[in-house]
Write a protein that holds these residues in place. Structure first.
Motif, PDB file in Angstrom:
ATOM      1  N   MET B  24      53.377 -22.959  60.251  1.00 46.53           N
ATOM      2  CA  MET B  24      52.941 -22.787  58.875  1.00 46.53           C
ATOM      3  C   MET B  24      53.706 -23.735  57.958  1.00 46.53           C
ATOM      4  SD  MET B  24      52.600 -19.033  57.243  1.00 46.53           S
ATOM      5  CE  MET B  24      52.554 -19.125  55.466  1.00 46.53           C
ATOM      6  N   MET B  25      54.987 -23.854  58.237  1.00 43.32           N
ATOM      7  CA  MET B  25      55.835 -24.753  57.469  1.00 43.32           C
ATOM      8  C   MET B  25      55.310 -26.173  57.550  1.00 43.32           C
ATOM      9  SD  MET B  25      59.940 -24.638  57.819  1.00 43.32           S
ATOM     10  CE  MET B  25      60.249 -22.988  58.330  1.00 43.32           C
ATOM     11  N   ALA B  26      55.015 -26.597  58.775  1.00 44.05           N
ATOM     12  CA  ALA B  26      54.571 -27.966  59.000  1.00 44.05           C
ATOM     13  C   ALA B  26      53.247 -28.234  58.300  1.00 44.05           C
ATOM     14  CB  ALA B  26      54.451 -28.250  60.491  1.00 44.05           C
ATOM     15  N   SER B  27      52.294 -27.345  58.457  1.00 43.75           N
ATOM     16  CA  SER B  27      50.981 -27.624  57.877  1.00 43.75           C
ATOM     17  C   SER B  27      51.041 -27.574  56.360  1.00 43.75           C
ATOM     18  CB  SER B  27      49.916 -26.675  58.438  1.00 43.75           C
ATOM     19  OG  SER B  27      50.082 -25.383  57.925  1.00 43.75           O
ATOM     20  N   HIS B  28      51.806 -26.642  55.821  1.00 43.93           N
ATOM     21  CA  HIS B  28      51.940 -26.582  54.364  1.00 43.93           C
ATOM     22  C   HIS B  28      52.595 -27.849  53.825  1.00 43.93           C
ATOM     23  CE1 HIS B  28      53.507 -25.472  50.423  1.00 43.93           C
ATOM     24  NE2 HIS B  28      52.676 -24.467  50.407  1.00 43.93           N
ATOM     25  N   PHE B  29      53.670 -28.253  54.473  1.00 44.85           N
ATOM     26  CA  PHE B  29      54.416 -29.419  54.003  1.00 44.85           C
ATOM     27  C   PHE B  29      53.569 -30.693  54.100  1.00 44.85           C
ATOM     28  CE2 PHE B  29      57.992 -31.639  52.596  1.00 44.85           C
ATOM     29  CZ  PHE B  29      58.232 -32.743  53.387  1.00 44.85           C
ATOM     30  N   LEU B  30      52.874 -30.856  55.208  1.00 45.35           N
ATOM     31  CA  LEU B  30      52.039 -32.045  55.374  1.00 45.35           C
ATOM     32  C   LEU B  30      50.932 -32.119  54.335  1.00 45.35           C
ATOM     33  CD1 LEU B  30      51.561 -32.665  59.185  1.00 45.35           C
ATOM     34  CD2 LEU B  30      52.777 -34.056  57.521  1.00 45.35           C
ATOM     35  N   ARG B  31      50.273 -30.978  54.121  1.00 48.57           N
ATOM     36  CA  ARG B  31      49.209 -30.974  53.116  1.00 48.57           C
ATOM     37  C   ARG B  31      49.769 -31.362  51.751  1.00 48.57           C
ATOM     38  NH1 ARG B  31      46.521 -25.964  55.374  1.00 48.57           N
ATOM     39  NH2 ARG B  31      48.196 -24.929  54.248  1.00 48.57           N
TER      40      ARG B  31
END
Lengths: 85, 158
Positions: B24-31
Motif C-alpha cells: 500500500m505504501m509503495a502504490s500510494h507513494f508512486l501514484r
C-alpha cells in the motif's frame, strides 16, 4: 486510562526497550547487558532523526531526478524493482 | 496496481506484518510521485517540489498504518490540517548529562507523531512500529530512486 496501565511492570518496560534495541541498525546497537535504558533510548532518538534526514535527502534526490526525466516511462522498471525488493 | 501481484516473494522478510501495508505504501507513494511530476510547472521551486515528495512519503506511511496506530492517526491529522510537517531536530550538540530514561522519553515524544499524549509504555510500542514503517519507507524511496537512475542510463527499448 485504566488503573492497570499505571502499574506496568518493569519487566514489560524492559521487554519493550529490548525490542527497540533490535530495531536499531548493527552500528547503533550496544551489548544488551551493558546498555542502560537511557542509552538505548538516546540511540533510538538518534536513529529516528537520521531516518527523518534520509527522507529529506531522498526527497531532494528524487526531485532532481524527476526534473530531468519523465518517470512515467520508467514505470515498468520501477514496479519490477519493487517486486524484487 | 493490484496488490495481488505483490503477494509473492516476501516469505523471508522478517517484517511480514508489514507485508500488505508495504504494498500500500509503495502504490500510494508512486501514484503521488507521478502526480507531482505531472503537476509541477517550470515555475515551481525545487524546494517546493521536494517538500511535496517528502509530504507524500509521510502520507504513504500514515495511510499504510491507517487508524491502527496512534502515531499514524496523529500523522494523518497533521497532514489533513495542511500544516507544514515539521519534526524537531536537536540543534545543539552540547552534551546534556545523561539522565534517567524518563528524560530521554521526553526527547522521543517529540520525534514520534502523537508522542506527547502517550504514556511511557505506549510510547515504546508506538516507537517500534514507527521505526519499522520509517525504514520501510526509506527503503522504498531508495529502490524507486535506484530504478529511475538505472532506467535513465539503460532505457528499455519497448
Amino acid at each position: 486510562m485504566s488503573s492497570r496501565r499505571s502499574r506496568i511492570s518493569d519487566e514489560e518496560i524492559k521487554e519493550l526497550i529490548s525490542k527497540l534495541q533490535f530495531l536499531l541498525p548493527e552500528t547503533r546497537r550496544q551489548g544488551a547487558s551493558r546498555a542502560s535504558a537511557a542509552k538505548l533510548l538516546k540511540e533510538t532518538c538518534n536513529y529516528i532523526e537520521s531516518l527523518h534526514r534520509e527522507v529529506d535527502d531522498l526527497s531532494d534526490r528524487l526531485t532532481e531526478l524527476m526534473a530531468t526525466m519523465d518517470i512515467g516511462s520508467a514505470q515498468a522498471e520501477i514496479v519490477r524493482s519493487l517486486l524484487r525488493s | 496496481m493490484e496488490s495481488k501481484s505483490f503477494t509473492t516473494g516476501n516469505r523471508d522478510n522478517p517484517n511480514t506484518d508489514l507485508h500488505g501495508s508495504k504494498n500500500m505504501m509503495a502504490s500510494h507513494f508512486l501514484r503521488a510521485l507521478f502526480r507531482i511530476q505531472q503537476t509541477s510547472t517550470s515555475s515551481s521551486s525545487f524546494a517546493g517540489r521536494s517538500r511535496r515528495i517528502r509530504r507524500a512519503a509521510y502520507a504513504s506511511m500514515a495511510y499504510s498504518a491507517g487508524a491502527r496506530r496512534a502515531w499514524s492517526r496523529a500523522l494523518l491529522r497533521k497532514l489533513r490540517s495542511r500544516a507544514r510537517l515539521r519534526f524537531p531536530r536537536r540543534l545543539s550538540r552540547t552534551a546534556r548529562p545523561q539522565r534517567r530514561d524518563m528524560d530521554q522519553a521526553q526527547v522521543l515524544r517529540k520525534l514520534v507523531p502523537g508522542g506527547p499524549s502517550m504514556d511511557y509504555c505506549k510510547l515504546l510500542e508506538e516507537t517500534a512500529d514507527y521505526i519499522r514503517c520509517l525504514t520501510t519507507q526509506v527503503r522504498l524511496m531508495q529502490t524507486v530512486m535506484d530504478s529511475i537512475s538505472s532506467y535513465a542510463h539503460h532505457p528499455m527499448i519497448p
